[in-house]
Motif scaffolding. Structure first.
Motif, short mmCIF file in Angstrom:
data_model
loop_
_atom_site.label_atom_id
_atom_site.label_comp_id
_atom_site.label_asym_id
_atom_site.label_seq_id
_atom_site.Cartn_x
_atom_site.Cartn_y
_atom_site.Cartn_z
N ARG A 97 -10.45 -0.05 7.65
CA ARG A 97 -9.90 0.45 6.39
C ARG A 97 -8.46 0.00 6.23
O ARG A 97 -7.69 -0.03 7.16
CB ARG A 97 -9.96 1.98 6.35
CG ARG A 97 -11.36 2.49 6.29
CD ARG A 97 -11.37 3.97 6.16
NE ARG A 97 -12.75 4.43 6.19
CZ ARG A 97 -13.09 5.68 6.00
NH1 ARG A 97 -12.20 6.59 5.77
NH2 ARG A 97 -14.35 6.01 6.06
N ARG A 98 -8.13 -0.32 5.03
CA ARG A 98 -6.76 -0.74 4.72
C ARG A 98 -6.18 0.26 3.73
O ARG A 98 -6.84 0.68 2.80
CB ARG A 98 -6.75 -2.12 4.09
CG ARG A 98 -7.37 -3.19 4.95
CD ARG A 98 -6.41 -4.34 5.07
NE ARG A 98 -6.98 -5.48 5.69
CZ ARG A 98 -7.02 -5.68 7.00
NH1 ARG A 98 -6.56 -4.77 7.79
NH2 ARG A 98 -7.54 -6.77 7.51
N LEU A 99 -4.92 0.59 3.96
CA LEU A 99 -4.23 1.46 3.01
C LEU A 99 -3.85 0.65 1.79
O LEU A 99 -3.57 -0.54 1.88
CB LEU A 99 -2.97 2.05 3.65
CG LEU A 99 -3.20 2.97 4.83
CD1 LEU A 99 -1.86 3.38 5.42
CD2 LEU A 99 -3.97 4.19 4.41
N ASP A 100 -3.84 1.31 0.64
CA ASP A 100 -3.37 0.63 -0.56
C ASP A 100 -1.91 0.26 -0.36
O ASP A 100 -1.12 1.05 0.15
CB ASP A 100 -3.50 1.55 -1.79
CG ASP A 100 -4.95 1.80 -2.16
OD1 ASP A 100 -5.80 0.96 -1.83
OD2 ASP A 100 -5.22 2.84 -2.77
N PRO A 101 -1.54 -0.93 -0.76
CA PRO A 101 -0.13 -1.32 -0.60
C PRO A 101 0.76 -0.47 -1.50
O PRO A 101 0.35 -0.01 -2.55
CB PRO A 101 -0.12 -2.79 -1.05
CG PRO A 101 -1.34 -2.96 -1.89
CD PRO A 101 -2.34 -1.95 -1.40
N LEU A 102 1.98 -0.25 -1.03
CA LEU A 102 2.94 0.51 -1.82
C LEU A 102 3.35 -0.32 -3.03
O LEU A 102 3.44 -1.55 -2.94
CB LEU A 102 4.18 0.82 -0.99
CG LEU A 102 3.98 1.80 0.16
CD1 LEU A 102 5.25 1.85 1.01
CD2 LEU A 102 3.64 3.17 -0.36
N PRO A 103 3.62 0.35 -4.15
CA PRO A 103 4.09 -0.40 -5.31
C PRO A 103 5.44 -1.04 -5.00
O PRO A 103 6.24 -0.47 -4.28
CB PRO A 103 4.22 0.66 -6.40
CG PRO A 103 4.11 1.96 -5.74
CD PRO A 103 3.52 1.76 -4.39
N LYS A 104 5.62 -2.22 -5.52
CA LYS A 104 6.87 -2.94 -5.28
C LYS A 104 7.97 -2.36 -6.15
O LYS A 104 7.79 -2.14 -7.35
CB LYS A 104 6.73 -4.43 -5.57
CG LYS A 104 5.70 -5.12 -4.72
CD LYS A 104 6.17 -5.30 -3.31
CE LYS A 104 5.21 -6.19 -2.57
NZ LYS A 104 4.96 -5.80 -1.23
N GLY A 105 9.10 -2.12 -5.53
CA GLY A 105 10.28 -1.68 -6.26
C GLY A 105 11.10 -2.90 -6.66
O GLY A 105 10.63 -4.04 -6.63
N ARG A 106 12.33 -2.67 -6.96
CA ARG A 106 13.22 -3.78 -7.30
C ARG A 106 13.39 -4.69 -6.10
O ARG A 106 13.44 -4.25 -4.98
CB ARG A 106 14.55 -3.23 -7.76
CG ARG A 106 14.42 -2.46 -9.07
CD ARG A 106 15.74 -1.93 -9.52
NE ARG A 106 16.72 -3.01 -9.42
CZ ARG A 106 17.44 -3.47 -10.42
NH1 ARG A 106 17.32 -2.94 -11.59
NH2 ARG A 106 18.28 -4.44 -10.26
N GLY A 107 13.44 -5.97 -6.33
CA GLY A 107 13.61 -6.94 -5.26
C GLY A 107 12.37 -7.11 -4.41
O GLY A 107 12.43 -7.65 -3.33
#
Length: 106
Positions: A28-38
């Motif tokens: 199982r893979r965790l959903d990637p975190l949303p990208k912030g600035r940069g």
């Protein structure tokens, strides 16, 4: 009288079951975190802490009011705080209640 909720103990089967579960969890893979600035990921926890600590109590209170508007509170209370999905914002979104706690928004 005790209840038997499983099959009799069988070491070979238990070992196979554990191996299968380990493989399943590892795959199982965790959903990637949303990208912030940069392009730097920002966790939900960091966003909540920013709202509470930087924007302050007013922003936090306003957020809670938007998550649970009065009409949704009444529906949930009338249900006896039953687990389920309840409409918010003209049924555009829904709050999910589990064990008397809002756990997510759909």
């Amino acid at each position: 009288m005790a209840h038997n909720f499983g099959s009799p103990h069988n070491g070979a089967n238990n070992g196979k079951k554990k191996d299968r579960l380990k493989k399943e969890v590892a795959s199982r893979r965790l959903d990637p975190l949303p990208k912030g600035r940069g392009g730097i990921p920002v966790s939900d926890h960091a966003v909540v802490r920013f709202i509470t600590r930087v924007l302050g109590d007013k922003a936090y209170s306003t957020t809670l009011e938007n998550i649970l508007p009065d009409e949704t509170i009444k529906i949930i209370q009338d249900s006896g705080l039953a687990d389920g999905t309840y409409p918010i914002h003209n049924m555009e979104f829904f709050v999910v209640l589990k064990n008397k706690v809002v756990v997510t928004i759909k």
